[in-house]
Design a protein around this motif. Structure first.
Motif, PDB file in Angstrom:
ATOM      1  N   ILE A  50      14.577  17.914 -43.653  1.00  0.00           N
ATOM      2  CA  ILE A  50      13.429  17.059 -43.354  1.00  0.00           C
ATOM      3  C   ILE A  50      12.811  17.381 -42.001  1.00  0.00           C
ATOM      4  O   ILE A  50      11.592  17.584 -41.892  1.00  0.00           O
ATOM      5  CB  ILE A  50      13.839  15.571 -43.426  1.00  0.00           C
ATOM      6  N   ASP A  51      13.632  17.424 -40.955  1.00  0.00           N
ATOM      7  CA  ASP A  51      13.093  17.553 -39.610  1.00  0.00           C
ATOM      8  C   ASP A  51      12.761  18.985 -39.221  1.00  0.00           C
ATOM      9  O   ASP A  51      12.138  19.211 -38.176  1.00  0.00           O
ATOM     10  CB  ASP A  51      14.085  16.969 -38.594  1.00  0.00           C
ATOM     11  N   ILE A  69      -5.483  12.358 -44.766  1.00  0.00           N
ATOM     12  CA  ILE A  69      -4.575  11.246 -44.998  1.00  0.00           C
ATOM     13  C   ILE A  69      -3.271  11.801 -45.566  1.00  0.00           C
ATOM     14  O   ILE A  69      -3.278  12.509 -46.578  1.00  0.00           O
ATOM     15  CB  ILE A  69      -5.156  10.226 -45.998  1.00  0.00           C
ATOM     16  N   ILE A  70      -2.155  11.510 -44.907  1.00  0.00           N
ATOM     17  CA  ILE A  70      -0.835  11.872 -45.425  1.00  0.00           C
ATOM     18  C   ILE A  70      -0.043  10.587 -45.661  1.00  0.00           C
ATOM     19  O   ILE A  70      -0.360   9.547 -45.092  1.00  0.00           O
ATOM     20  CB  ILE A  70      -0.069  12.813 -44.475  1.00  0.00           C
ATOM     21  N   HIS A  71       0.978  10.648 -46.500  1.00  0.00           N
ATOM     22  CA  HIS A  71       1.715   9.425 -46.810  1.00  0.00           C
ATOM     23  C   HIS A  71       3.190   9.719 -47.008  1.00  0.00           C
ATOM     24  O   HIS A  71       3.585  10.812 -47.434  1.00  0.00           O
ATOM     25  CB  HIS A  71       1.173   8.778 -48.094  1.00  0.00           C
ATOM     26  N   ASP A  95      13.373   6.727 -45.207  1.00  0.00           N
ATOM     27  CA  ASP A  95      13.021   6.320 -43.841  1.00  0.00           C
ATOM     28  C   ASP A  95      12.963   7.537 -42.923  1.00  0.00           C
ATOM     29  O   ASP A  95      12.060   7.645 -42.086  1.00  0.00           O
ATOM     30  CB  ASP A  95      14.032   5.301 -43.312  1.00  0.00           C
ATOM     31  N   ARG A  96      13.919   8.430 -43.066  1.00  0.00           N
ATOM     32  CA  ARG A  96      13.917   9.653 -42.253  1.00  0.00           C
ATOM     33  C   ARG A  96      12.668  10.480 -42.537  1.00  0.00           C
ATOM     34  O   ARG A  96      12.049  11.041 -41.618  1.00  0.00           O
ATOM     35  CB  ARG A  96      15.175  10.480 -42.569  1.00  0.00           C
ATOM     36  N   PHE A  97      12.295  10.534 -43.798  1.00  0.00           N
ATOM     37  CA  PHE A  97      11.102  11.276 -44.181  1.00  0.00           C
ATOM     38  C   PHE A  97       9.854  10.666 -43.537  1.00  0.00           C
ATOM     39  O   PHE A  97       8.991  11.376 -43.006  1.00  0.00           O
ATOM     40  CB  PHE A  97      10.966  11.280 -45.708  1.00  0.00           C
ATOM     41  N   ASN A  98       9.744   9.351 -43.564  1.00  0.00           N
ATOM     42  CA  ASN A  98       8.585   8.683 -42.980  1.00  0.00           C
ATOM     43  C   ASN A  98       8.541   8.840 -41.466  1.00  0.00           C
ATOM     44  O   ASN A  98       7.462   8.993 -40.888  1.00  0.00           O
ATOM     45  CB  ASN A  98       8.587   7.205 -43.379  1.00  0.00           C
ATOM     46  N   VAL A  99       9.684   8.792 -40.813  1.00  0.00           N
ATOM     47  CA  VAL A  99       9.726   9.015 -39.364  1.00  0.00           C
ATOM     48  C   VAL A  99       9.204  10.411 -39.040  1.00  0.00           C
ATOM     49  O   VAL A  99       8.438  10.611 -38.086  1.00  0.00           O
ATOM     50  CB  VAL A  99      11.153   8.825 -38.830  1.00  0.00           C
ATOM     51  N   MET A 100       9.618  11.396 -39.844  1.00  0.00           N
ATOM     52  CA  MET A 100       9.144  12.764 -39.637  1.00  0.00           C
ATOM     53  C   MET A 100       7.629  12.854 -39.789  1.00  0.00           C
ATOM     54  O   MET A 100       6.937  13.481 -38.976  1.00  0.00           O
ATOM     55  CB  MET A 100       9.851  13.699 -40.632  1.00  0.00           C
ATOM     56  N   ASP A 139       1.896   4.417 -44.508  1.00  0.00           N
ATOM     57  CA  ASP A 139       3.242   3.953 -44.824  1.00  0.00           C
ATOM     58  C   ASP A 139       3.159   3.017 -46.034  1.00  0.00           C
ATOM     59  O   ASP A 139       2.448   2.010 -46.000  1.00  0.00           O
ATOM     60  CB  ASP A 139       3.816   3.204 -43.618  1.00  0.00           C
ATOM     61  N   VAL A 140       3.864   3.348 -47.117  1.00  0.00           N
ATOM     62  CA  VAL A 140       3.792   2.534 -48.345  1.00  0.00           C
ATOM     63  C   VAL A 140       5.118   1.869 -48.676  1.00  0.00           C
ATOM     64  O   VAL A 140       5.273   1.278 -49.746  1.00  0.00           O
ATOM     65  CB  VAL A 140       3.320   3.394 -49.545  1.00  0.00           C
TER      66      VAL A 140
END
Length: 303
Positions: free
Chosen positions: A162-163, A192-194, A242-247, A264-265
């Motif tokens: 991921i990171d 726009i990214i999600h 959550d890790r993916f969204n933080v990235m 963020d969805v």
């Protein structure tokens, strides 16, 4: 950044040659009837309003199955519920790595050129990717066996995927898309990214995952590593998302990407007792879920 710009330069050189060939072909072609020859009745039937406005804007999309799913997906909802016209090069099953280093950038550039020939500048570019980079056949590699000394998500592998891997792919594709827009449209276009919501690894694929239909993508990996308790799997899947969204938030915060908006969805798609209301299977929302996600996209397009 450098890789993305280099790939964009390569695509632009290729497209410049193609455009020269196209211009020569147009000069030699016989004139065609003007589009205004289409019956007004047919135009109205296709959605043209009485005032002549048929859309709230044009969007360009690149991505995976959240943008290319049978019957219901984010793009369909943005067209049918929010009045946009969406032009897409998205393809279900694509990873963000394949978008970054494969052929989608050339398809995207071709699409931007086509819109500009029609005197249309997109309102925004939508990018969906990453789910296929962590789910599916390789998902189990992210998990240590239940009986191991470090049961659960493998921190080093998750960080690497991921990171590093997905992060680099996002920076590459965003850099390439930004450069194409600067060169072709004269300025960056909002992107726009999600992230994804918290899934429930209950073994459901598309229409149950029977036969040639895809899925499930998560439960087999958990099962192979000895995890059978759904609550524990739900918790690990949420941690991974959550890790993916933080990235993704970190990508959007880069100075070079001031035109990139992260959506963020996670709060829209429940992984609680009512999760089947929101999730059609392990990776894809229901119609109601896609509607909620599309509403948030629309809000991000018009901040």
């Amino acid at each position: 950044m450098a890789v993305g710009r280099s790939m964009a330069n390569e695509v632009l050189r290729f497209r410049d040659q193609a455009l020269r060939r196209r211009a020569a072909a147009v000069r030699q072609a016989a004139p065609v009837a003007d589009a205004r020859a289409v019956s007004p009745r047919l135009i109205r039937a296709a959605g043209m309003g009485p005032g002549g406005v048929a859309r709230t804007g044009v969007l360009v999309a690149e991505g995976d199955s959240w943008f290319d799913y049978p019957w219901h997906d984010v793009l369909r909802m943005l067209e049918d519920h929010h009045g946009y016209d969406v032009e897409s090069v998205a393809h279900k099953g694509d990873s963000v790595e394949s978008m970054a280093y494969g052929g989608q950038l050339e398809e995207f550039t071709r699409l931007i050129e086509k819109l500009l020939r029609q005197r249309v500048l997109p309102r925004a570019i939508l990018l969906s990717g990453g789910g296929n980079d962590v789910a599916g056949n390789e998902f189990g590699v992210l998990i240590n066996h239940l009986r191991s000394a470090h049961a659960g998500l493998n921190e080093q592998v998750v960080r690497g995927v991921i990171d590093e891997r997905v992060f680099d792919a996002y920076v590459t594709i965003l850099s390439g898309v930004t450069m194409v827009c600067r060169q072709r449209a004269g300025r960056p276009i909002p992107i726009i990214i999600h992230g994804y919501g918290h899934p429930v690894p209950d073994g459901r694929g598309v229409l149950g995952g029977w036969g040639l239909l895809p899925g499930p993508w998560l439960q087999p990996g958990f099962r192979d590593k000895g995890f059978s308790a759904l609550d524990a799997c739900v918790e690990m899947a949420a941690d991974l998302i959550d890790r993916f969204n933080v990235m993704l938030r970190r990508v959007a915060a880069l100075t070079e990407f001031s035109h990139v908006r992260y959506v963020d969805v996670r709060d829209l798609l429940s992984n609680g007792a009512d999760y089947k209301t929101w999730w059609a299977n392990e990776l894809h929302p229901t119609k109601r879920g896609f509607e909620a996600v599309a509403d948030r996209f629309a809000a991000a397009i018009n901040p």
